[in-house]
Design a protein around this motif. Sequence first.
Motif, mmCIF file in Angstrom:
data_model
loop_
_atom_site.group_PDB
_atom_site.id
_atom_site.type_symbol
_atom_site.label_atom_id
_atom_site.label_comp_id
_atom_site.label_asym_id
_atom_site.label_seq_id
_atom_site.Cartn_x
_atom_site.Cartn_y
_atom_site.Cartn_z
ATOM 1 N N GLY A 125 0.729 -1.267 -0.034
ATOM 2 C CA GLY A 125 -0.035 0.059 0.140
ATOM 3 C C GLY A 125 0.909 1.168 0.068
ATOM 4 N N LYS A 126 2.094 1.081 0.506
ATOM 5 C CA LYS A 126 2.942 2.280 0.734
ATOM 6 C C LYS A 126 3.656 2.861 -0.981
ATOM 7 C CE LYS A 126 4.678 0.741 4.991
ATOM 8 N NZ LYS A 126 5.846 0.233 5.709
ATOM 9 N N TRP A 127 3.245 1.665 -1.788
ATOM 10 C CA TRP A 127 3.733 2.031 -3.155
ATOM 11 C C TRP A 127 2.467 2.474 -4.069
ATOM 12 C CZ3 TRP A 127 8.910 2.376 -3.777
ATOM 13 C CH2 TRP A 127 9.712 1.623 -2.849
ATOM 14 N N SER A 128 1.106 2.468 -3.304
ATOM 15 C CA SER A 128 0.248 2.972 -4.353
ATOM 16 C C SER A 128 0.273 4.119 -5.107
ATOM 17 C CB SER A 128 -1.047 2.769 -3.462
ATOM 18 O OG SER A 128 -1.306 1.390 -3.023
ATOM 19 N N ILE A 129 0.895 5.310 -4.520
ATOM 20 C CA ILE A 129 0.989 6.558 -4.917
ATOM 21 C C ILE A 129 2.001 6.490 -6.169
ATOM 22 C CG2 ILE A 129 3.061 7.541 -4.010
ATOM 23 C CD1 ILE A 129 -0.463 9.000 -4.173
ATOM 24 N N VAL A 177 -9.767 5.247 -4.378
ATOM 25 C CA VAL A 177 -9.231 3.974 -4.100
ATOM 26 C C VAL A 177 -8.081 3.736 -3.199
ATOM 27 C CG1 VAL A 177 -8.528 1.840 -5.161
ATOM 28 C CG2 VAL A 177 -10.394 3.362 -6.176
ATOM 29 N N VAL A 178 -7.000 4.605 -3.646
ATOM 30 C CA VAL A 178 -5.839 4.392 -3.045
ATOM 31 C C VAL A 178 -5.946 4.655 -1.372
ATOM 32 C CG1 VAL A 178 -3.512 5.735 -2.578
ATOM 33 C CG2 VAL A 178 -4.242 4.972 -4.734
ATOM 34 N N ILE A 179 -6.642 5.671 -1.136
ATOM 35 C CA ILE A 179 -6.759 6.199 0.300
ATOM 36 C C ILE A 179 -7.621 5.376 1.002
ATOM 37 C CG2 ILE A 179 -7.864 8.136 1.775
ATOM 38 C CD1 ILE A 179 -7.129 10.153 -0.353
#
Length: 209
Positions: free
Chosen positions: A149-153, A186-188
Amino acid sequence: MDKHATAGKTGIEQGLQLCTICGNYSRQIDNPETCPVCFNDIAQRKNNSLQKTWALLITSMVFIIPANLYPITYLLKNNILYPDTIFSGIISLINSDMLGIALIVFVASIAVPIFKIAALAVIALSVQLHWNLSPKKQLWAFGFVEWIGKWSILDLFVISIMVAVFDKGHLLSVYPGVAATSFTVVVITTLFAANSFDTRLIWDAQTHE
């Protein structure tokens, strides 16, 4: 405390609470609301953890549809507007011999969000319906979801790279589309869904079958 007497019992069954700030264990009968070390508010389980996780997951499931179907960017070149969805952008990168960047976009924008939603949904269903799934494997999957999840951005950085690559001679302007907002939601929501889920519920579900 007799280790043999507590073997196989959950923290609730032993009357223990874990402070998520300092990691200190305390007995519920001593002080059920405050950590004796850092004085942080504590509880045996996160309040309404499963309900919050489902609310955020359902939100991400709803927004992932427009994130993939609607344009994520509009490219204005020579006074002509070119809408690009995530998938069409991937195809354009492949056709432009940028297979590496196309792969990064696919993984960051399509594969990772879908995997995170699916993994969290399976874990939440396992807890709610008491499925006979391995707790260790569920915890491993949850840890992987948190890490990835840390790499979603990353996708936003990829879009910046695309702009830098195609912006030649100031003939191209880029505008965000509806999918950009949807993808951000979605990311958040998946990040908050993972953060709101109490992994101790996985063990509770196994002991209350």
